[in-house]
Design an enzyme around this catalytic site. Structure first.
Site, PDB file in Angstrom:
ATOM      1  N   THR A 374       0.828  -1.206   0.000  1.00  0.00           N
ATOM      2  CA  THR A 374       0.000   0.000   0.000  1.00  0.00           C
ATOM      3  C   THR A 374       0.865   1.261   0.000  1.00  0.00           C
ATOM      4  O   THR A 374       2.078   1.202   0.195  1.00  0.00           O
ATOM      5  CB  THR A 374      -0.994  -0.017   1.191  1.00  0.00           C
ATOM      6  OG1 THR A 374      -1.662  -1.287   1.216  1.00  0.00           O
ATOM      7  CG2 THR A 374      -2.039   1.058   1.122  1.00  0.00           C
ATOM      8  N   GLY A 465       0.155   0.054   5.592  1.00  0.00           N
ATOM      9  CA  GLY A 465       0.470  -0.781   6.753  1.00  0.00           C
ATOM     10  C   GLY A 465      -0.573  -1.834   7.065  1.00  0.00           C
ATOM     11  O   GLY A 465      -0.657  -2.272   8.210  1.00  0.00           O
TER      12      GLY A 465
HETATM   13  N1  GLY Z   1      -5.403  -3.957   1.190  1.00  0.00           N
HETATM   14  C1  GLY Z   1      -5.248  -3.303   2.409  1.00  0.00           C
HETATM   15  C2  GLY Z   1      -6.459  -2.547   2.805  1.00  0.00           C
HETATM   16  O1  GLY Z   1      -7.218  -2.142   1.958  1.00  0.00           O
HETATM   17  O2  GLY Z   1      -6.706  -2.355   3.958  1.00  0.00           O
END
Ligand code: GLY
Length: 563
Positions: A374, A465
């Site tokens: 992310t 994170g």
């Molecule tokens: N893929 C991590 C989130 O969307 O929280």
């Protein structure tokens, strides 16, 4: 961090702007400097380049989103999704762009289970069956068309250049390639781009992405639409199907970028604006702050303060597991979960010096993920337009599957659904029926791009994170409430509890040994995490002096520039 230039410099700069705008027949001058903080210096530079060419914060967000897709491909990309929180200065309009991935039409609740009903390991993590229909290309077009000053094609120029000319990989990216090497090897197109003869490339190796440059150019030429229809959509669907995925062209045609009302709350006079479902971030953040507002955190000892914060985390994550999912498919009790009276009830169950075992609060699961995925960026332009955006392809390099001939690395965001209610995802997050898989539904996210505002400042922040995103943003808000600023917020040492597994994890320096001992006496299972937490990007506008500060998390390679 970049210190603000001297007043003299600012005055000179303002004069130049005033002169230019008057000369060009415009009647407005910029109110203050622009600040950009992103996870990669090239993305920060791309955003500033577009601002310098007359773009506003929304154009700069297009440039940063596209640049990060190229130079931080482990974290986000055209094959992924995200949330862009926008504030338009001229009328105060605020909206959240939901560019979260959608489950394809053939998706169903048991798609990752074997005949005995057990979760098949990795099926929702590696390869194209783990990919939802991406939202980033739609969001780029939507941002430019509805909020930007510039054509989409102009704001995509820096990213196209980075893809065509290449960029050098750093140690962090090399580590992530190493981590995902087996999965990358399974996708010939991905291996061709990110590996050298199947091996992890050395630091400094130039990654050139010609197919991705062509795809970005096609998006520029078709105003974003070409990704979701026609020849390109056929290439995506057939590439996915030939590798075992289930995308159909209609799934791409049916993708919808959605504008949603943000979630709002207030903590000791600080107004909080954050993201709504399908992210759990805004709701969980407000629940935790509402619980904590009823304690006098300044009057208790530092260790008791941490205990109360951890118990607030535990309760908000329990609710996350129990109630949250895509509000277009299920009834999410937003009013209740963000209500201060509801938080009072949760607060009443917190013992002043004893951990509440999660088993005493209904629901289930185990094992926290590493959260290196992310990305987040924060932008304010000179007029006060602002964007906080958190973007993802989920796991590092997403599904690690690149659709041949496109340069598009697909997400594995389907893993953010509950593959089986009660069984943990890659972040160890428990899920209930609310987040069960359904065709067209969006998986529950933890991404928490957030604005804070009080009489003194405007703060734009967020971080990657995985499951720890929401608690990192919580700690950032508390640090700001305590007088912290951009630099101290990004440096803050972090700890996290997510209800299940029932353990407190922390990064080095977040707890002293004496604090660990005390917390263990109070009933906590405490574990130091092997790596650091997050990569926070913060921009702050001082409303009185109209100066802008920006800081990029020192844990990583990002860059914050004010100019
Ligand atoms: N893929 C991590 C989130 O969307 O929280």
């Amino acid at each position: 961090m970049n210190p603000a230039p001297t007043n003299m410099h600012s005055i000179k700069k303002l004069s130049v702007f005033v002169f230019l705008f008057l000369f060009l027949g415009f009647s407005h001058a910029q109110a203050h400097q622009a600040g950009v903080a992103t996870a990669h210096p090239l993305a920060t530079q791309a955003a500033h380049q577009i601002l310098a060419q007359g773009g506003n914060a929304f154009d700069a967000a297009v440039a940063a989103t596209a640049a990060l897709a190229v130079v931080e491909p482990a974290g986000s990309g055209l094959g992924g999704g995200g949330f862009w929180l926008l504030h338009r200065a001229k009328d105060g309009f605020e909206i959240m762009l939901d560019g979260r991935e959608m489950a394809p039409g053939g998706a169903h609740r048991d798609m990752y289970l074997d005949e005995e009903g057990n979760v098949i390991p990795k099926l929702s993590i590696d390869g194209p069956l783990s990919a939802g229909i991406p939202g980033v290309p739609a969001a780029l077009a939507h941002l430019a068309e509805n909020y930007g000053n510039l054509d989409l094609s102009k704001s995509l120029i820096p990213a196209i250049r980075y893809a065509r000319e290449g960029f050098a990989i750093d140690a962090h990216m090399q580590n992530l390639i190493k981590f995902r090497q087996p999965a990358l090897l399974a996708s010939p197109a991905a291996a061709e781009v990110f590996l050298v003869n199947g091996k992890v490339p050395p630091i400094g190796h130039e990654i050139v992405q010609s197919d991705l440059a062509d795809t970005l150019q096609m998006i520029a030429d078709t105003n974003g639409k070409g990704f979701y229809q026609g020849e390109f959509a056929n290439t995506l669907a057939s590439g996915v199907q030939s590798a075992g995925g289930i995308w159909k062209v209609e799934d791409l045609i049916n993708y919808k970028l959605i504008e949603r009302e943000p979630i709002r709350g207030e903590y000791h006079g600080i107004r909080i604006t954050s993201v709504a479902p399908p992210s759990s971030g805004g709701i969980a953040l407000i629940t935790m702050l509402n619980i904590l507002e009823g304690f006098d955190l300044d009057a208790v000892s530092p260790i008791q303060r941490k205990h109360l914060i951890i118990e607030a985390m535990r309760r908000a994550y329990r609710d996350r597991a129990q109630y949250l999912g895509d509000a277009d498919f299920i009834n999410v009790p937003i009013e209740r979960l963000t209500n201060k009276a509801y938080a009072s009830g949760l607060r009443a169950g917190i013992h002043p010096s004893k951990a509440t075992p999660s088993a005493l609060l209904p629901t289930a699961v185990d094992n926290a993920g590493n959260g290196n995925n992310t990305t987040h960026f924060s932008i304010v332009d000179g007029d006060g337009n602002r964007v906080a955006a958190t973007l993802s392809i989920n796991y590092p390099f997403g599904s690690a599957f690149m659709v041949p001939g496109t340069g598009v690395l697909l997400n594995d965001e389907m893993d953010d659904f509950s593959a089986k209610p009660g069984v943990a995802n890659v972040y160890g997050l428990a899920g209930a029926e609310a987040n069960a898989i359904e065709a067209g539904k969006r998986p529950l996210s933890s991404m928490t791009p957030t604005f804070l505002e009080d009489d003194k400042n405007i703060v734009i922040l967020g971080t990657p994170g995985g499951s720890r995103i929401i608690t990192m943003v919580l700690l950032a808000v508390l640090e700001y409430a305590d007088g912290g600023y951009a630099d101290s917020i990004v440096k803050l040492r972090r700890y996290h509890h997510q209800f299940l597994p029932d353990k407190l994890i922390y990064e080095s320096g977040a707890l002293t040994q004496a604090e660990v001992n005390q917390l263990e006496k109070w009933g906590y299972h405490v574990e130091q995490h092997g790596s650091t937490f997050g990569n926070m990007q913060v921009v702050i506008v001082d409303k009185n002096t109209e100066t802008v500060s920006a800081s990029s998390d020192p844990r990583r390679e990002g860059e914050a520039i004010v100019r």
